[in-house]
Design an enzyme around this catalytic site. Structure first.
Site, PDB file in Angstrom:
ATOM      1  CD  GLU A   1      86.427  35.945  86.343  1.00 50.32           C
ATOM      2  OE1 GLU A   1      87.274  36.502  86.985  1.00 50.32           O
ATOM      3  OE2 GLU A   1      86.305  36.237  87.107  1.00 50.32           O
TER       4      GLU A   1
ATOM      5  CD  GLU B   1      85.517  32.513  90.911  1.00 53.14           C
ATOM      6  OE1 GLU B   1      86.093  31.173  90.041  1.00 53.14           O
ATOM      7  OE2 GLU B   1      86.433  33.973  91.196  1.00 53.14           O
TER       8      GLU B   1
HETATM    9  C1  IDC Z   1      92.665  33.698  93.485  1.00 52.63           C
HETATM   10  C2  IDC Z   1      92.031  32.956  94.554  1.00 52.63           C
HETATM   11  C3  IDC Z   1      93.819  33.436  94.386  1.00 52.63           C
HETATM   12  C4  IDC Z   1      93.959  33.401  93.610  1.00 52.63           C
HETATM   13  C5  IDC Z   1      94.280  34.424  92.581  1.00 52.63           C
HETATM   14  C6  IDC Z   1      95.189  33.409  91.353  1.00 52.63           C
HETATM   15  O1  IDC Z   1      91.236  34.283  95.401  1.00 52.63           O
HETATM   16  O2  IDC Z   1      94.042  32.672  96.236  1.00 52.63           O
HETATM   17  O3  IDC Z   1      96.317  32.844  94.140  1.00 52.63           O
HETATM   18  O4  IDC Z   1      93.353  33.126  91.980  1.00 52.63           O
HETATM   19  O5  IDC Z   1      95.350  34.204  90.509  1.00 52.63           O
HETATM   20  C7  IDC Z   1      88.145  35.529  90.562  1.00 52.63           C
HETATM   21  C8  IDC Z   1      88.569  34.480  89.210  1.00 52.63           C
HETATM   22  C9  IDC Z   1      89.497  33.697  90.819  1.00 52.63           C
HETATM   23  C10 IDC Z   1      90.735  34.378  91.680  1.00 52.63           C
HETATM   24  C11 IDC Z   1      89.295  35.443  91.809  1.00 52.63           C
HETATM   25  C12 IDC Z   1      89.861  36.388  93.659  1.00 52.63           C
HETATM   26  O6  IDC Z   1      88.009  33.561  89.196  1.00 52.63           O
HETATM   27  O7  IDC Z   1      90.212  32.636  90.242  1.00 52.63           O
HETATM   28  O8  IDC Z   1      90.691  33.648  92.610  1.00 52.63           O
HETATM   29  N1  IDC Z   1      88.180  36.376  91.050  1.00 52.63           N
HETATM   30  O9  IDC Z   1      90.602  36.815  93.144  1.00 52.63           O
HETATM   31  N2  IDC Z   1      87.128  36.280  89.688  1.00 52.63           N
HETATM   32  C13 IDC Z   1      87.248  37.531  90.562  1.00 52.63           C
HETATM   33  C14 IDC Z   1      87.456  37.367  91.359  1.00 52.63           C
END
Ligand code: IDC
Length: 452
Positions: free
Chosen positions: A170, A258
């Site tokens: 990302e 993902e």
């Molecule tokens: C989120 C986790 C959350 C954590 C956060 C960190 O679910 O627990 O606190 O990151 O910043 C993504 C990302 C992924 C995210 C997820 C949900 O790749 O790291 O995880 N997300 O927000 N892209 C879209 C959504």
């Protein structure tokens, strides 16, 4: 040309559906899992050594620094053998708390990645090594560390055909495709020097949504490059699905490294109807997909319920609504419940009943029963058959129980309880039933009573 690719993908989907995947079959017979062989990319398709299309489906860890405990042999074996996962993704944050480039223990993180690769290999799975860019926005920020990391990993793992390298999760914060390409051109040759053929997955701008930009200007200097698209089902819907379709049609090999069933925060509402639409589209296109995330953090995206303290041997009771969907999507079945602590005498597991309800014949099988905290639980599987002689576009059924019941869980129908009566109605995706046709894989778990 495009048609041939589509036909190959369809054929591949059929082979996977019929064969259940060679890897899974090996596990069922107790034989050691088949080693996942080398993959390569042709046009938009991911192919195996025999040139057959391959679709990998599985799960991602949460951040390795925060949830290292799920990287264990029993867990990965269960994911493969019971969940039918062909791939696991090891997500290593780079800039978050404890991340690889933000004060995390680099040695411990590398060891965890290598341990994860070994567990995945022993279980017969593919494994994605994910350099999890997020708050660092632009992968170029930590390109030096990334180059050193991938140099070391690809040297150590060069003889592992089952490793895929995801060089940046990302890119975001306005990072352009040109900037991502610049980073990719720095990292890919580092990997190629050790491993000339491994699949390398490159993130696309705007949190892996601008696949159109990659399709318009792909990386042409190297083979076996794929591009990631990420979606969160309650946030990203038709428009992003359309972008996926268009990019594939333009020849872009996409890997959904993902996705979440909830909103883009990783929390909020789980939207299983949209998740179903995504799964159908990816299955149709032969696109691989990996769920976020394998942990018990108290957020909607987590596969496990917060109160689940286990790190393997998960049963139905341990799974969140999202986790249940992931299991059911991977296997086409409901997950088994925990083994009964005490056998329930009055109901044998193979009890079955044929009932009639509003033109539907309902064949019910008591699939399992167990006791927990002083209550008896009964899991039923139903097949509903249209006996009206005419097609139905919607159906309901009413089931009577020996006593008042409480509904614990139900799948592939909507359920309401009224005392000792359970009413079911069709989901959008199974409401159309031709004359004589059946709806399968409907089921529920109740406590309190059995079917009359
Ligand atoms: C989120 C986790 C959350 C954590 C956060 C960190 O679910 O627990 O606190 O990151 O910043 C993504 C990302 C992924 C995210 C997820 C949900 O790749 O790291 O995880 N997300 O927000 N892209 C879209 C959504």
């Amino acid at each position: 040309m495009k048609r041939t690719t589509a036909a190959l993908i369809l054929l591949g989907a059929l082979i996977l559906a019929l064969g259940g995947g060679g890897l899974r079959a090996a596990a069922d017979t107790g034989a050691p899992p088949e080693a996942p062989g080398p993959l390569h990319v042709e046009g938009a398709a991911l192919l195996n050594e025999d040139g057959e299309p391959v679709q990998l489906r599985g799960v991602s860890t949460h951040g390795l620094a925060w949830f290292p405990e799920y990287v264990n042999e029993a867990c990965f074996r269960q994911l493969h053998d019971q969940w039918g996962a062909d791939v696991v993704r090891l997500a290593m944050y780079t800039a978050e708390y404890g991340g690889y480039c933000s004060g995390g223990d680099q040695q411990a993180l590398k060891e965890l990645v290598l341990a994860g690769v070994e567990y995945a290999t022993q279980a017969g799975m593919y494994v994605i090594v994910d350099w999890h860019v997020l708050t660092d926005l632009d992968p170029n920020v930590h390109a030096d560390e990334a180059a050193a990391f991938f140099q070391e990993m690809s040297a150590t793992l060069a003889d592992h055909d089952n490793v895929l390298y995801e060089i940046c999760n990302e890119p975001n914060g306005g990072t352009s495709w040109a900037a991502v390409k610049q980073y990719a051109r720095r990292i890919i040759p580092v990997i190629r020097e050790n491993d000339p053929d491994a699949i390398v997955i490159v993130g696309t701008p705007n949190w892996c949504q601008y696949v159109d930009q990659a399709a318009a200007d792909p990386i042409t200097e190297y083979d076996n490059i794929m591009y990631s698209l990420h979606f969160y089902a309650d946030t990203h819907r038709d428009a992003l699905r359309e972008a996926m379709e268009n990019a594939v049609a333009a020849g872009l090999p996409i890997f959904v490294t993902e996705y979440g069933t909830c909103d883009a925060s990783g929390n909020g509402a789980v939207n299983l109807d949209e998740a179903d639409k995504w799964a159908a589209a990816m299955d149709r296109l032969g696109i691989s997909y990996v769920n976020w995330s394998l942990c018990n953090k108290d957020e909607s995206a987590s596969i496990l319920r917060p109160e689940c303290g286990k790190t393997s041997d998960f049963t139905a009771e341990d799974l969140s609504p999202s986790g249940l969907w992931v299991y059911e999507t991977l296997t086409g079945e409901h997950p088994p419940a925990a083994p009964a602590a005490t056998p329930v005498p009055e109901a044998e597991p193979d009890q079955s009943a044929a009932l009639s309800s509003g033109g539907m014949r309902v064949d019910a099988v008591l699939a399992n029963s167990w006791q927990s905290e002083g209550k008896s639980f009964y899991q039923y599987t139903l097949t509903l058959t249209n006996t009206t002689g005419a097609p139905m576009d919607g159906w309901t059924a009413e089931l009577a129980f020996t006593a008042d019941i409480a509904l614990q869980d139900g799948w592939n129908a909507d359920y309401t309880v009224d005392g000792g009566t359970l009413r079911l109605s069709a989901k959008d995706y199974n409401r159309d039933v031709p004359a004589g046709g059946s709806v399968t894989d409907v089921g529920f778990i109740v406590s309190g009573g059995t079917l009359q």
